[in-house]
Design an enzyme around this catalytic site. Structure first.
Site, mmCIF file in Angstrom:
data_model
loop_
_atom_site.group_PDB
_atom_site.id
_atom_site.type_symbol
_atom_site.label_atom_id
_atom_site.label_comp_id
_atom_site.label_asym_id
_atom_site.label_seq_id
_atom_site.Cartn_x
_atom_site.Cartn_y
_atom_site.Cartn_z
ATOM 1 N N GLU A 1 28.203 38.225 18.730
ATOM 2 C CA GLU A 1 27.157 37.583 19.539
ATOM 3 C C GLU A 1 25.962 37.141 18.702
ATOM 4 O OE1 GLU A 1 28.871 40.199 20.683
ATOM 5 O OE2 GLU A 1 29.775 39.417 22.516
ATOM 6 N N HIS B 1 29.027 46.071 32.322
ATOM 7 C CA HIS B 1 29.483 44.702 32.584
ATOM 8 C C HIS B 1 28.981 44.181 33.932
ATOM 9 C CE1 HIS B 1 32.199 45.360 29.219
ATOM 10 N NE2 HIS B 1 32.663 44.125 29.307
#
Lengths: 324, 356
Positions: A60, A129
């Site tokens: 990321e 998540h």
């Protein structure tokens, strides 16, 4: 006119902008060949090819660094961070680099970046998540923050975000992916910093964002049955913040409730409550009500998650119980 | 077996640890023009004299905040700077005065920024650790370890997309090789074949700690290169000829589509990590050995041996001294930034408004 899901609106919005601007590029994990883990980017690789739509490693920081570096040289970029929870692993890029580079260099560089990310609960994915982290980004000077609630807004606000010369964090809500609406044909372009009043009312202003918008609308229906006329505002963007629409509404209704999916402390509603308490204090007829996810990580089980994030029942019950 | 207290004390008694001293290999005998050699010498002098001036201004309390100087390490920035194209991109760390200058930033712009003046490179908003001159391809100095390696991939990606032939050079220290962003950036650059050169200035100390104490391999950058399919490159970072020669090679490789390189240049900080650090943890013999192998001493002697006249070099020294003096005066003469500038340039519209 065509019926389109929120999910398909994402790819239509990106495609609309990639057709308009041949320099616009898009990168992320599983976004090209796989079409995205939420199937929000299906068809983009076929139409725009592997130079402009590019898969990345699970890195990321490298994704956002590449986006920022390219943007600094004038190449507009859409970067996907698969789940908004993962912003935490690249938050240096978000908070220290992308948000600050223009200011630190006194305007030597612009950063035309859209960071798209799947946000929010409802999928039973558990604490890592499922978070709503729009408030993480709202607190950083230099970031614009967008969170659409409808397919049409996904397209229009995506266009506005891509065309904006500043970095935008664009939150797509996982639990809205399957929702559908009839969308006009042709180009759709909206504007950042404009809230939308979805329902007029006279007794209370309910301000909501993303998944909380349809819940606030349903709650307004139920409140009407009890004789309470609620005005519902979809904020759509947190930065820039459309304070006028909120303040004008509260001036008429005299009451304010925020419906936030983020956890309690420093949620975006706290900033709005502060603004209204200061700037519309003499219009208020009752204490401001914040309806939020409690200040806990998110549990996974069906009933636990459902009981944690604000539901229609919770919105109605809270507002009614506070009514005086 | 648990480490004994005695062994632990030994570990942190740096004076008893093997010292790492320079291993000069002499003149590499490159076929460079006289102009190129004098250009390298001039650049070394510029970086050295400006950095010394920065130090003096700190000592006079005219520069606030902190400073991280490249004294003793100038050959890396000078060698790469002279080899780069004007439109190439460079990224540096908070120890970035030399790199900004070597990419063409003006001396007065750098000094005025250090002094917090309106005529500074960033109008006083950046300071010593954030020197940037984007118009000259100096894409910034970054104070978060590792981040700028990922940004360097971005400008390299842009060059790749535009087929512009521009190469990005990203300078960083040995300590950076142990942070995640370093590894993400290297892998990403390799799999995307990006025209980027990563240059590790290995000055043997991660801030206050010997790098070998906290790194799993002897050469913190070069010994990781194979993990990313890259060539292992270790060079003498105090020999500006060798730096320049390596720079030409890896720049050309990147420019011609050969992908990224990782270069580890061995060098040494003359002083401590930052203004707050006298660097007392380093063995005196080690400091002395590197001081004797100072890049300017090395190059000065080499040019004399090659037949350049002492007066030619003195003339360059004096000319640079005049430039640094003029830049100092220009920086000092600068006004303080307008207070209104606090609220400018957050957004591309020039302002910082977040609400209506």
């Amino acid at each position: 006119m065509a019926e389109l899901s929120y999910r398909d609106a994402v790819s239509r919005g990106i495609a609309q902008e990639m057709r308009r601007d041949p320099n616009l590029v898009f990168l992320g994990e599983d976004v090209a060949a796989a079409g995205g883990v939420f199937k929000t980017t299906v068809g983009l690789l076929d139409e725009f090819g592997p130079i402009r739509v590019r898969d990345t490693p699970i890195s990321e920081q490298a994704i956002l660094g590449a986006a920022a570096g390219a943007a600094m040289t004038g190449v507009p970029v859409i970067a996907e961070i698969m789940f908004s929870d993962f912003l935490a692993v690249c938050f240096d890029l978000v908070a220290n680099e992308i948000a600050k580079l223009r200011y630190m260099t006194d305007g030597q560089v612009s950063l035309p970046i859209v960071i798209r990310t799947a946000n929010g609960a409802g999928s039973r994915f558990g604490a890592q998540h499922s978070q709503s982290v729009e408030n993480w980004c709202m607190m950083i000077p230099g970031l614009k923050v967008v969170a659409p609630s409808t397919p049409e807004d996904v397209i229009g606000l995506m266009a506005a975000s891509v065309r904006d010369p500043d970095p935008v964090v664009f939150f797509e809500h996982k639990s809205l992916m399957a929702t559908k609406a009839t969308i006009p044909d042709g180009e759709i372009v909206d504007e950042l910093g404009k809230a939308r009043t979805l329902r007029a009312g006279t007794d209370i202003t309910i301000v909501a964002l993303a998944l909380m918008v349809p819940r606030a609308m349903a709650a307004a229906d139920r409140l009407a049955e009890q004789g309470i006329s609620a005005e519902v505002i979809d904020l759509r963007t947190l930065v820039p913040l459309d304070t006028r629409t909120i303040l004008h509404s509260v001036e008429r209704t005299g009451r304010l409730a925020t419906v936030e999916e983020n956890p309690r402390l420093c949620g975006w509603g706290a900033e709005i409550a502060s603004l209204v308490a200061h700037e519309a204090f003499w219009n208020l007829d009752a204490p401001i009500v914040r309806i939020t996810t409690p200040h806990i990580p998110l549990p996974a089980a069906n009933n636990l998650e459902d009981a944690t994030i604000p539901s229609v029942d919770k919105i109605v019950d809270t507002i009614v119980s506070e009514w005086a | 077996m648990p480490m004994s207290i005695e062994a632990d004390q030994g570990l942190y008694d740096y004076s008893t640890r093997p010292q790492r001293t320079p291993t000069p290999e002499g003149d590499p005998g490159l076929s460079l023009s006289d102009d190129t050699r004098l250009g390298l010498y001039t650049r070394l002098q510029e970086l050295r004299q400006l950095e010394k001036r920065a130090y003096d201004l700190f000592m006079q309390n005219l520069v606030k905040g902190t400073s991280h100087l490249s004294l003793g390490m100038e050959a890396v920035a000078a060698g790469f700077g002279q080899a780069m194209r004007a439109d190439d991109y460079a990224f540096a760390t908070y120890r970035g005065h030399a790199h900004a200058l070597s990419k063409g930033a003006s001396m007065d712009g750098v000094l005025a920024e250090l002094l917090g003046r309106q005529n500074g490179l960033m109008g006083g908003k950046g300071g010593s650790m954030h020197l940037s001159d984007a118009a000259r391809g100096m894409m910034g100095s970054y104070a978060i370890i590792g981040a700028h390696l990922t940004l360097a991939n971005g400008t390299a990606w842009s060059a790749q997309l535009r087929d512009s032939g521009q190469v990005t050079v990203c300078f960083f220290g040995d300590g950076t090789t142990n942070i995640g962003a370093f590894h993400e950036a290297l892998n990403f650059a390799a799999v995307w074949d990006l025209p980027v050169v990563f240059v590790c200035e290995n000055n043997l100390y991660m801030e206050y700690t010997p790098i070998d104490l906290i790194t799993s391999v002897d050469h913190p950058a070069a010994d990781r290169a194979s993990a990313y399919g890259l060539e292992r490159i270790v060079i003498d970072g105090n020999d500006v000829d060798r730096v320049y020669d390596t720079a030409l090679r890896v720049l050309e490789k990147a420019r011609s589509g050969g992908g990224p390189s990782l270069v580890e240049a061995l060098t040494y900080r003359s002083g401590g990590h930052s203004r707050a650090d006298p660097g007392k943890y380093r063995p005196a013999e080690e400091v002395k050995a590197w001081a004797d192998y100072d890049p300017i001493i090395v190059y000065h002697q080499r040019l004399l041996a090659r037949g350049f006249g002492e007066e030619t070099l003195t003339e360059i020294n004096n000319k640079v001294a005049d430039q640094v003096n003029q830049a100092t005066e220009a920086a000092k003469a600068g006004a303080e930034p307008e207070l209104e500038s606090i609220f400018t340039e957050l957004w591309a519209d020039g302002g910082s408004t977040w609400r209506n």
